[in-house]
Enzyme design. Structure first.
Site, mmCIF file in Angstrom:
data_model
loop_
_atom_site.group_PDB
_atom_site.id
_atom_site.type_symbol
_atom_site.label_atom_id
_atom_site.label_comp_id
_atom_site.label_asym_id
_atom_site.label_seq_id
_atom_site.Cartn_x
_atom_site.Cartn_y
_atom_site.Cartn_z
ATOM 1 N N TYR A 140 -0.220 -23.222 14.883
ATOM 2 C CA TYR A 140 0.567 -22.274 15.677
ATOM 3 C C TYR A 140 0.796 -20.955 14.927
ATOM 4 O O TYR A 140 1.241 -19.973 15.509
ATOM 5 C CB TYR A 140 1.924 -22.870 16.068
ATOM 6 C CG TYR A 140 1.821 -24.054 17.024
ATOM 7 C CD1 TYR A 140 0.702 -24.229 17.826
ATOM 8 C CD2 TYR A 140 2.831 -24.985 17.121
ATOM 9 C CE1 TYR A 140 0.597 -25.297 18.692
ATOM 10 C CE2 TYR A 140 2.736 -26.062 17.993
ATOM 11 C CZ TYR A 140 1.611 -26.219 18.770
ATOM 12 O OH TYR A 140 1.508 -27.279 19.636
ATOM 13 N N LYS A 191 -5.801 -36.038 11.187
ATOM 14 C CA LYS A 191 -7.164 -36.364 11.618
ATOM 15 C C LYS A 191 -8.097 -36.121 10.436
ATOM 16 O O LYS A 191 -8.971 -35.236 10.469
ATOM 17 C CB LYS A 191 -7.553 -35.504 12.818
ATOM 18 C CG LYS A 191 -6.795 -35.821 14.086
ATOM 19 C CD LYS A 191 -7.371 -37.001 14.846
ATOM 20 C CE LYS A 191 -8.687 -36.628 15.508
ATOM 21 N NZ LYS A 191 -9.295 -37.805 16.167
ATOM 22 N N ASP A 223 -4.741 -39.638 16.845
ATOM 23 C CA ASP A 223 -5.067 -40.131 18.193
ATOM 24 C C ASP A 223 -4.711 -41.610 18.310
ATOM 25 O O ASP A 223 -4.143 -42.061 19.310
ATOM 26 C CB ASP A 223 -6.532 -39.871 18.561
ATOM 27 C CG ASP A 223 -7.508 -40.306 17.481
ATOM 28 O OD1 ASP A 223 -7.083 -40.541 16.326
ATOM 29 O OD2 ASP A 223 -8.708 -40.421 17.777
ATOM 30 N N ASP A 247 4.225 -31.903 17.675
ATOM 31 C CA ASP A 247 4.683 -31.376 18.954
ATOM 32 C C ASP A 247 4.396 -32.405 20.055
ATOM 33 O O ASP A 247 5.260 -32.762 20.856
ATOM 34 C CB ASP A 247 3.904 -30.064 19.223
ATOM 35 C CG ASP A 247 4.534 -29.247 20.329
ATOM 36 O OD1 ASP A 247 5.551 -29.677 20.875
ATOM 37 O OD2 ASP A 247 3.991 -28.163 20.640
ATOM 38 N N ASP A 251 7.160 -35.500 21.697
ATOM 39 C CA ASP A 251 7.472 -35.523 23.131
ATOM 40 C C ASP A 251 7.105 -36.873 23.731
ATOM 41 O O ASP A 251 7.808 -37.401 24.594
ATOM 42 C CB ASP A 251 6.703 -34.410 23.869
ATOM 43 C CG ASP A 251 7.502 -33.109 23.879
ATOM 44 O OD1 ASP A 251 8.501 -33.033 23.146
ATOM 45 O OD2 ASP A 251 7.115 -32.179 24.612
#
Ligand code: NAD
Length: 365
Positions: A140, A191, A223, A247, A251
């Site tokens: 980001y 990852k 994942d 992020d 959630d």
């Protein structure tokens, strides 16, 4: 004496913060809690009075106190303001100036609310995990970024995942410290199979582990982490991950527990001279303009955010436990703000009635 800056903000922010102040007063009166409280404007409320979402005065106060407790910012009145004046800019600036690099999001499923989860009751009942998300770096923020046109006249969108060793190390330390205070299990997610930044992330987390041998460390590809969170979330205690994966995963974990009105969060930075981390506590929800002013807001997310402040800034696990237990008992007795109602099961409460019930449980000890 600890110092706390309260920033109620906009919409339901001031409504839920009024309830938190009642809870704080209870602890001051009945448990001799010593907190020096100041209050200020932030977001749209600050824009209305001062023309900016965050004044230098409030920023300086935030830098000086032991902890900041923020309600929520934003609302339709401010939608057409320029980016720099939008209420949400205040949050970003506070996080940046306080250098709050570790975002801590608990996902705790109160037994009485287990049927609210989209997963089966037995998978979420008793769930109590925490996700530590790196908040100030990664994709980001990484450069280069932008949209440009390449040689064949095609538009290209670019963002860069970039982490330095020290950025990984400091958030890993926060996560190990947290795991030490809990069930001493930490799972790091990245990852590393396809991203160099993930390889470095894994290396640095392993290096930090040397100083935290009492914590059981595992690694998981992010994942797979997402799959495991919905398959068997109770296998985790603390999860640490980067800004992007955090992020999404936080959630996802939040929804294991039911309503947005129940979710607190903390953002922590480096330790100051007095040994306390810089810290800001806030409910995960926003200013909920659709229910603002109607006594419908659930104050529990904000009350639990204060409980996190007790635990992480004021090292007061005893009072934090007392508060959380009281909330659990109120829910077990069936008291519900509208967001927690399922059909006509339970006793419907307004915002302030929910706090009344919590205070009654606190009184009952
Ligand atoms: P929101 O979180 O405000 O609301 C989403 C839904 O959840 C709404 O239906 C709302 O009524 C409900 N809800 C939220 N909190 C609740 C509570 N405590 N009790 C009961 N119900 C609750 O998200 P949104 O509608 O996308 O955003 C509204 C405004 O809030 C926007 O201006 C947005 O930018 C801002 N926002 C601020 C923050 C923050 O201050 N940290 C976070 C998210 C959104």
């Amino acid at each position: 004496m600890f110092s706390l800056l309260i920033l109620p903000g906009d919409g339901i922010g001031p409504e839920v913060m009024t309830e938190v102040r009642r809870v704080i007063s209870w602890f001051q009166d009945k448990r001799n809690l010593k907190i020096d409280i100041e209050e200020g404007l932030v977001g749209g409320a600050s824009y209305d009075k001062h023309g900016v979402p965050l004044t230098e005065e409030i920023l300086n106060k935030a830098l000086g106190v032991d902890a900041v407790l923020l309600g929520a910012v934003g609302g339709p009145n401010y939608d057409n303001l320029s980016f720099d004046l939008k209420p949400e800019r205040a949050l970003l600036r506070l996080r940046k100036e306080l250098d709050l690099f570790a975002n801590i999001r608990p996902a705790q499923c109160f037994d009485a609310l287990a049927s609210f989860s989209s997963l089966k009751r037995e998978i979420v009942s008793g769930l109590d995990i925490v996700i530590v998300r790196e908040l100030t770096s990664g994709i980001y923020f990484g450069e280069p970024r932008g949209i440009h046109t390449d040689g064949s006249n095609e538009r290209v969108g670019v963002n860069t995942q970039r982490y330095t060793e020290s950025e990984i190390r400091r958030v890993a330390i926060s996560a190990f410290e947290l795991a030490l205070k809990r069930n001493k299990k930490l799972c790091s997610m990245e990852k590393a199979n396809v991203m160099e930044s993930g390889v470095l992330w894994r290396d640095v987390v392993n290096e930090v582990h040397v100083d935290y041998q009492d914590v059981e460390l595992s690694h998981m590809y992010a994942d797979n982490g997402a799959m495991q969170l919905v398959r068997d979330p109770k296998q985790f205690d603390v999860i640490v991950t980067d800004n992007l994966f955090g992020d999404i995963l936080s959630d996802c974990a939040a929804m294991l527990t039911g309503s947005l009105g129940m979710l607190p969060s903390a953002s922590l930075g480096n330790k100051k001279n007095n040994g306390l981390p810089r810290a800001m506590y806030e409910p995960v929800h926003g200013s909920a303009p659709d229910i603002s002013g109607q006594e419908k807001a659930n104050p529990i997310a904000c009350i639990l955010s204060f409980s996190m402040a007790l635990r992480y800034s004021f090292s007061d696990a005893q009072n934090a436990n007392l508060l959380e237990k009281s909330i659990e008992k109120v829910l077990a007795k069936g008291y519900r703000t509208p967001d927690l109602m399922m059909g006509d099961q339970g006793h419907l409460c307004s915002t302030s009635e929910m706090t009344d019930k919590i205070l009654e449980e606190l009184d009952a000890g």
